[in-house]
Design an enzyme around this catalytic site. Structure first.
Site, PDB file in Angstrom:
ATOM      1  N   CYS A 126       0.857  -1.192   0.000  1.00  0.00           N
ATOM      2  CA  CYS A 126       0.000   0.000   0.000  1.00  0.00           C
ATOM      3  C   CYS A 126       0.890   1.237   0.000  1.00  0.00           C
ATOM      4  O   CYS A 126       2.089   1.162   0.173  1.00  0.00           O
ATOM      5  CB  CYS A 126      -0.872  -0.014   1.236  1.00  0.00           C
ATOM      6  SG  CYS A 126      -1.837  -1.517   1.366  1.00  0.00           S
ATOM      7  N   ARG A 175       1.813   2.538  -7.482  1.00  0.00           N
ATOM      8  CA  ARG A 175       1.763   1.268  -6.731  1.00  0.00           C
ATOM      9  C   ARG A 175       0.439   0.552  -6.956  1.00  0.00           C
ATOM     10  O   ARG A 175       0.256  -0.578  -6.530  1.00  0.00           O
ATOM     11  CB  ARG A 175       1.960   1.522  -5.241  1.00  0.00           C
ATOM     12  CG  ARG A 175       3.284   2.160  -4.879  1.00  0.00           C
ATOM     13  CD  ARG A 175       3.255   2.706  -3.466  1.00  0.00           C
ATOM     14  NE  ARG A 175       3.386   1.675  -2.477  1.00  0.00           N
ATOM     15  CZ  ARG A 175       4.551   1.301  -1.930  1.00  0.00           C
ATOM     16  NH1 ARG A 175       5.648   1.888  -2.334  1.00  0.00           N
ATOM     17  NH2 ARG A 175       4.605   0.361  -1.026  1.00  0.00           N
ATOM     18  N   TRP A 192      -3.823  -1.624  -1.324  1.00  0.00           N
ATOM     19  CA  TRP A 192      -3.792  -2.757  -2.245  1.00  0.00           C
ATOM     20  C   TRP A 192      -4.287  -3.922  -1.407  1.00  0.00           C
ATOM     21  O   TRP A 192      -3.544  -4.478  -0.609  1.00  0.00           O
ATOM     22  CB  TRP A 192      -2.375  -2.991  -2.756  1.00  0.00           C
ATOM     23  CG  TRP A 192      -2.260  -4.183  -3.679  1.00  0.00           C
ATOM     24  CD1 TRP A 192      -1.954  -5.470  -3.319  1.00  0.00           C
ATOM     25  CD2 TRP A 192      -2.483  -4.224  -5.076  1.00  0.00           C
ATOM     26  NE1 TRP A 192      -1.981  -6.286  -4.407  1.00  0.00           N
ATOM     27  CE2 TRP A 192      -2.294  -5.557  -5.507  1.00  0.00           C
ATOM     28  CE3 TRP A 192      -2.821  -3.274  -6.012  1.00  0.00           C
ATOM     29  CZ2 TRP A 192      -2.427  -5.943  -6.834  1.00  0.00           C
ATOM     30  CZ3 TRP A 192      -2.947  -3.670  -7.341  1.00  0.00           C
ATOM     31  CH2 TRP A 192      -2.768  -4.986  -7.731  1.00  0.00           C
ATOM     32  N   ASN A 244       0.313  -0.996   6.085  1.00  0.00           N
ATOM     33  CA  ASN A 244       0.723  -1.778   4.911  1.00  0.00           C
ATOM     34  C   ASN A 244       1.279  -3.080   5.442  1.00  0.00           C
ATOM     35  O   ASN A 244       2.075  -3.092   6.361  1.00  0.00           O
ATOM     36  CB  ASN A 244       1.801  -1.021   4.130  1.00  0.00           C
ATOM     37  CG  ASN A 244       2.298  -1.837   2.923  1.00  0.00           C
ATOM     38  OD1 ASN A 244       1.560  -2.674   2.407  1.00  0.00           O
ATOM     39  ND2 ASN A 244       3.525  -1.616   2.516  1.00  0.00           N
ATOM     40  N   GLY A 245       0.825  -4.215   4.900  1.00  0.00           N
ATOM     41  CA  GLY A 245       1.376  -5.498   5.329  1.00  0.00           C
ATOM     42  C   GLY A 245       0.260  -6.443   5.754  1.00  0.00           C
ATOM     43  O   GLY A 245      -0.899  -6.250   5.431  1.00  0.00           O
ATOM     44  N   GLU A 276       8.825 -20.537 -19.748  1.00  0.00           N
ATOM     45  CA  GLU A 276       8.699 -19.185 -19.193  1.00  0.00           C
ATOM     46  C   GLU A 276       9.915 -18.346 -19.560  1.00  0.00           C
ATOM     47  O   GLU A 276       9.798 -17.168 -19.917  1.00  0.00           O
ATOM     48  CB  GLU A 276       8.514 -19.253 -17.682  1.00  0.00           C
ATOM     49  CG  GLU A 276       8.617 -17.933 -16.934  1.00  0.00           C
ATOM     50  CD  GLU A 276       7.581 -16.880 -17.346  1.00  0.00           C
ATOM     51  OE1 GLU A 276       6.674 -17.219 -18.143  1.00  0.00           O
ATOM     52  OE2 GLU A 276       7.714 -15.726 -16.916  1.00  0.00           O
ATOM     53  N   LYS A 331       9.648 -14.767 -21.603  1.00  0.00           N
ATOM     54  CA  LYS A 331      10.237 -13.505 -21.116  1.00  0.00           C
ATOM     55  C   LYS A 331      11.083 -12.864 -22.200  1.00  0.00           C
ATOM     56  O   LYS A 331      11.014 -11.657 -22.438  1.00  0.00           O
ATOM     57  CB  LYS A 331      11.064 -13.776 -19.855  1.00  0.00           C
ATOM     58  CG  LYS A 331      10.209 -14.023 -18.631  1.00  0.00           C
ATOM     59  CD  LYS A 331       9.671 -12.723 -18.097  1.00  0.00           C
ATOM     60  CE  LYS A 331       8.279 -12.627 -17.585  1.00  0.00           C
ATOM     61  NZ  LYS A 331       7.212 -13.411 -18.035  1.00  0.00           N
ATOM     62  N   GLU A 346       8.880 -11.586 -25.095  1.00  0.00           N
ATOM     63  CA  GLU A 346       8.088 -10.408 -24.690  1.00  0.00           C
ATOM     64  C   GLU A 346       8.942  -9.151 -24.659  1.00  0.00           C
ATOM     65  O   GLU A 346       8.480  -8.063 -24.964  1.00  0.00           O
ATOM     66  CB  GLU A 346       7.569 -10.605 -23.260  1.00  0.00           C
ATOM     67  CG  GLU A 346       6.426 -11.507 -23.058  1.00  0.00           C
ATOM     68  CD  GLU A 346       5.925 -11.377 -21.633  1.00  0.00           C
ATOM     69  OE1 GLU A 346       4.917 -10.693 -21.436  1.00  0.00           O
ATOM     70  OE2 GLU A 346       6.545 -11.963 -20.725  1.00  0.00           O
ATOM     71  N   HIS A 384      13.514 -35.580 -31.199  1.00  0.00           N
ATOM     72  CA  HIS A 384      12.304 -35.726 -32.034  1.00  0.00           C
ATOM     73  C   HIS A 384      12.124 -34.524 -32.953  1.00  0.00           C
ATOM     74  O   HIS A 384      11.023 -34.277 -33.441  1.00  0.00           O
ATOM     75  CB  HIS A 384      11.093 -35.913 -31.116  1.00  0.00           C
ATOM     76  CG  HIS A 384      11.222 -37.100 -30.233  1.00  0.00           C
ATOM     77  ND1 HIS A 384      11.043 -38.397 -30.660  1.00  0.00           N
ATOM     78  CD2 HIS A 384      11.589 -37.188 -28.923  1.00  0.00           C
ATOM     79  CE1 HIS A 384      11.270 -39.228 -29.665  1.00  0.00           C
ATOM     80  NE2 HIS A 384      11.578 -38.538 -28.595  1.00  0.00           N
ATOM     81  N   LYS A 395      -0.849  -5.228 -19.849  1.00  0.00           N
ATOM     82  CA  LYS A 395      -0.653  -5.945 -18.588  1.00  0.00           C
ATOM     83  C   LYS A 395      -1.795  -6.931 -18.346  1.00  0.00           C
ATOM     84  O   LYS A 395      -1.592  -8.016 -17.816  1.00  0.00           O
ATOM     85  CB  LYS A 395      -0.587  -4.947 -17.417  1.00  0.00           C
ATOM     86  CG  LYS A 395      -0.330  -5.595 -16.064  1.00  0.00           C
ATOM     87  CD  LYS A 395       0.962  -6.352 -16.040  1.00  0.00           C
ATOM     88  CE  LYS A 395       1.180  -7.114 -14.755  1.00  0.00           C
ATOM     89  NZ  LYS A 395       2.334  -8.037 -14.851  1.00  0.00           N
TER      90      LYS A 395
HETATM   91  C1  AGP Z   1       3.483 -12.597 -18.793  1.00  0.00           C
HETATM   92  O1  AGP Z   1       4.732 -11.965 -18.674  1.00  0.00           O
HETATM   93  C2  AGP Z   1       2.525 -11.827 -19.692  1.00  0.00           C
HETATM   94  N1  AGP Z   1       2.334 -10.528 -19.186  1.00  0.00           N
HETATM   95  C3  AGP Z   1       1.253 -12.608 -19.962  1.00  0.00           C
HETATM   96  O2  AGP Z   1       1.607 -13.859 -20.518  1.00  0.00           O
HETATM   97  C4  AGP Z   1       0.355 -12.870 -18.731  1.00  0.00           C
HETATM   98  O3  AGP Z   1       0.965 -13.821 -17.893  1.00  0.00           O
HETATM   99  C5  AGP Z   1      -0.988 -13.431 -19.233  1.00  0.00           C
HETATM  100  O4  AGP Z   1      -1.575 -12.457 -20.056  1.00  0.00           O
HETATM  101  C6  AGP Z   1      -1.931 -13.796 -18.092  1.00  0.00           C
HETATM  102  O5  AGP Z   1      -2.235 -12.662 -17.347  1.00  0.00           O
HETATM  103  P1  AGP Z   1      -2.996 -12.863 -15.942  1.00  0.00           P
HETATM  104  O6  AGP Z   1      -2.068 -13.649 -15.069  1.00  0.00           O
HETATM  105  O7  AGP Z   1      -3.264 -11.489 -15.433  1.00  0.00           O
HETATM  106  O8  AGP Z   1      -4.255 -13.631 -16.215  1.00  0.00           O
END
Ligand code: AGP
Length: 614
Positions: free
Chosen positions: A2, A27, A75, A101-102, A484, A488, A491, A507, A609
């Site tokens: 927060c 934040r 938050w 906060n916490g 993953e 990264k 992205e 394969h 996001k």
């Molecule tokens: C991950 O780095 C991306 N931003 C994206 O794959 C994200 O994980 C995906 O869109 C799912 O989002 P969510 O966890 O908010 O559902």
């Protein structure tokens, strides 16, 4: 995570506090509020939603002038994000206002004790306990500083507290344990805040506080003690960040800040969920134990990084609970006419709680009478509202589009769910669960140690910044880590990156191997079946074809050394927990390589996001 601001001085406190909250807007939050202390009484205004909602209330119901005040942007962790749960919280008589906060781990016991003594609660928050406890100490004749010291001695968990009392309009008092609080040192005025962004418009002289400390600010000065009232010294420093850097805690990117917040985020996600008696208590688990015993299949639904968290979780869920567990892309699930019924537990994983693909998938599952449990980082978002139960990760706001701490805390939450199911269904004895929880609770320290020595990974990223393709290999729980790591890099660096199950190499993918091709290999811990031996063979196969092997292996694993062109050491953890440490170097690599390329790491091209459309 927060936002907190406190002020004592000669300016109008309202303006200073609200402006400070605005500086903490990055934040993220779901409610905001202020409390002012004039010479007579406390005045408070608070509202759910964005800061603009609080501004509107302040316009409609103006507060009197005052030069002492506190403010908060929330938050939510405990208690939905609504007006009644917004901070500040006051005792019934309005003698003291407090923001927090916490997570106060022992709040349930404190609340029960207060209710038994006749206190009526106005909210669902852990914070309100503190307001009532402070009021009781003030009633005993203590001043606000002594009252805060006394109350803090009773609190367990992680907290930053800032309070002001009607009977003591000369001071604001704060306290911290495992949660940020910094002092701004002005001329005839002083500030308290979650971070310096809130006050650097007024002063760049700051005082860093240590663990378990209480700080009292007045116009004349600042006094710091421990929780027993013994004087201690804070560490003075000059803030030379600009505002943008201050919002990122001095980091260049929110993503980098959030990578470094992962030890705390994992620790906070574990807080209050494992009792001293060795039993798990998931306070948002609204499915009964009997309902959980009826579950005969688990389907994990998610997208992107959250989907990979589900893939990691599958190994632990099946091993600890012996329940069949499918992990499926949410966007595919409802179009394949899935077999779902009332004995199916659908686990939706989502940092934002708003991803439309996942939302639509759980709506479909519910129509088929499945029970739905969400694992989510955003209290009050849509997914938890449309679920039968929720386990919140306590990662705090994740601002960077590329998920980092969201991913690690999702895995931890999945482990908590799997252990809870094992506890309820008896597939693990209490001592076995305790042993695993002890191993998980050691992860934050392992993460911190890993991050403290992450420099060579950043150097590697800068060295490979011209790479046009990078591959990632993993086995078992390391396979989703490879996926993953590739995501990264895609992205952030916008280059070809692909993750493979190492057993698939022969394969097809091994045809990709060529001279100098960077290949990350996540090596399983030694001693686990033949996994380690098979992975070493894979490394030899790709190296024989010219690949540049970047090997992630646990400390003490000397077998891999002859085959590693670059060796990244991981803290030793059990196989099922290795994703929590193996992912971090891949996050750092992608962040640093994208930085070297001059990309916007926090806002990568074409990405959002939260993907709120299908
Ligand atoms: C991950 O780095 C991306 N931003 C994206 O794959 C994200 O994980 C995906 O869109 C799912 O989002 P969510 O966890 O908010 O559902």
């Amino acid at each position: 995570m927060c936002g907190i601001v406190g002020y004592v001085g000669d300016q109008q406190a309202l303006g200073v506090v609200v402006e400070g909250l605005r500086r903490l807007e990055y934040r993220g939050y779901d409610s905001a509020g202020v409390a002012l202390c004039d010479a007579v009484r406390l005045h408070a205004r608070k509202r759910s939603g964005k800061l603009a909602n609080l501004d509107k209330v302040l316009d409609e119901q103006p507060l009197p002038g005052a030069s002492i005040g506190i403010g908060h942007t929330r938050w939510a962790t405990h208690g939905a994000p609504n007006d009644r749960n917004a901070h500040p919280h006051l005792d019934a008589a309005g003698r003291v206002a407090v923001v927090h906060n916490g997570i106060i781990e022992n709040f349930a016991a404190l609340r029960a004790e207060l209710e038994q003594s006749g206190v009526e609660f106005a909210s669902d928050t852990d914070t309100e306990c503190v307001a009532h406890l402070l009021a009781l100490e003030l009633d005993r004749g203590l001043d606000l500083t002594a009252a805060m010291q006394s109350v803090c001695r009773r609190l367990e968990g992680a907290f930053t507290l800032v309070a002001t009392a009607a009977a003591d309009p000369s001071r604001v008092v704060g306290a911290r344990r495992n949660s940020p609080l910094v002092v701004g040192l002005g001329d005839g005025e002083n500030f308290l805040a979650s971070d310096v962004a809130a006050f650097i418009a007024h002063t760049r002289q700051a005082l860093e506080l240590g663990q378990d400390q209480v700080v009292t600010i007045t116009r004349e000065g600042v006094r710091v003690t421990d929780f027993d009232g013994r004087p201690v010294e804070g560490t003075a420093y000059h803030v030379d960040w600009d505002l943008s850097a201050a919002e990122k805690g001095g980091y260049d990117w929110f993503m980098r800040k959030e990578i470094y917040e992962q030890p705390r985020a994992v620790a906070d996600t574990l807080l209050g969920r494992f009792t001293r008696e060795g039993t798990l208590q998931l306070d948002e688990m609204r499915l009964s134990d009997d309902e959980l015993r009826e579950v005969d299949k688990i389907i994990v639904l998610a997208c992107g990084t959250s989907f990979y968290a589900g893939l990691v979780a599958k190994y632990a869920i099946e091993h600890w609970t012996r329940i069949p567990c499918e992990v499926e892309l949410a966007s595919e699930f409802r179009y394949r006419d899935p077999i779902v019924d009332h004995s199916t537990l659908v686990v939706a994983i989502s940092q934002s709680g708003e991803t439309m693909d996942t939302l639509q998938a759980i709506r479909h599952a519910r129509q088929q009478r499945a029970r739905v449990l969400s694992i989510c980082n955003t209290n009050g978002s849509t997914m938890p509202r449309e679920s039968d139960a929720v386990i919140y990760t306590h990662a705090g706001p994740e601002i960077g589009v590329a998920s980092t701490k969201g991913f690690l805390t999702q895995i931890v939450a999945c482990y908590l769910l799997a252990l809870y199911l094992a506890q309820v269904r008896g597939t693990k004895f209490g001592d076995e669960i305790t042993e695993i929880m002890d191993q998980i609770e050691a992860v934050p320290a392992a993460l911190q140690k890993l991050l403290d020595g992450i420099g060579p990974v950043e150097e590697l990223a800068r060295e490979l910044s011209t790479a046009r393709s990078v591959l990632f290999l993993g086995r078992h729980a390391g396979y989703p880590v490879a996926l993953e790591g590739a995501l990264k890099l895609k992205e952030l660096a916008y280059i070809h990156a692909e993750g493979f199950a190492a057993g698939e190499l022969k394969h097809g993918p091994i045809a990709l191997m060529e001279e100098g091709l960077p290949v990350f290999v996540v090596v399983p811990p030694q001693g686990r079946d033949q996994l380690h031996e098979k992975m070493v063979n894979n490394i030899q196969e790709i190296r024989a074809r010219g690949a540049r092997t970047i090997v992630l292996a646990e400390e003490g694993d000397e077998v891999v050394v002859p085959y590693a062109d670059t060796l990244i050491r991981l803290p030793r953890v059990p196989t099922l927990l290795q994703p929590l440490v193996a992912t971090v170097p891949l996050q750092v690599f992608a962040c640093e390589l994208a930085t070297a390329l001059g990309h916007d790491v926090d806002q990568p091209r074409n990405l959002a996001k939260s993907v709120t459309v299908e």
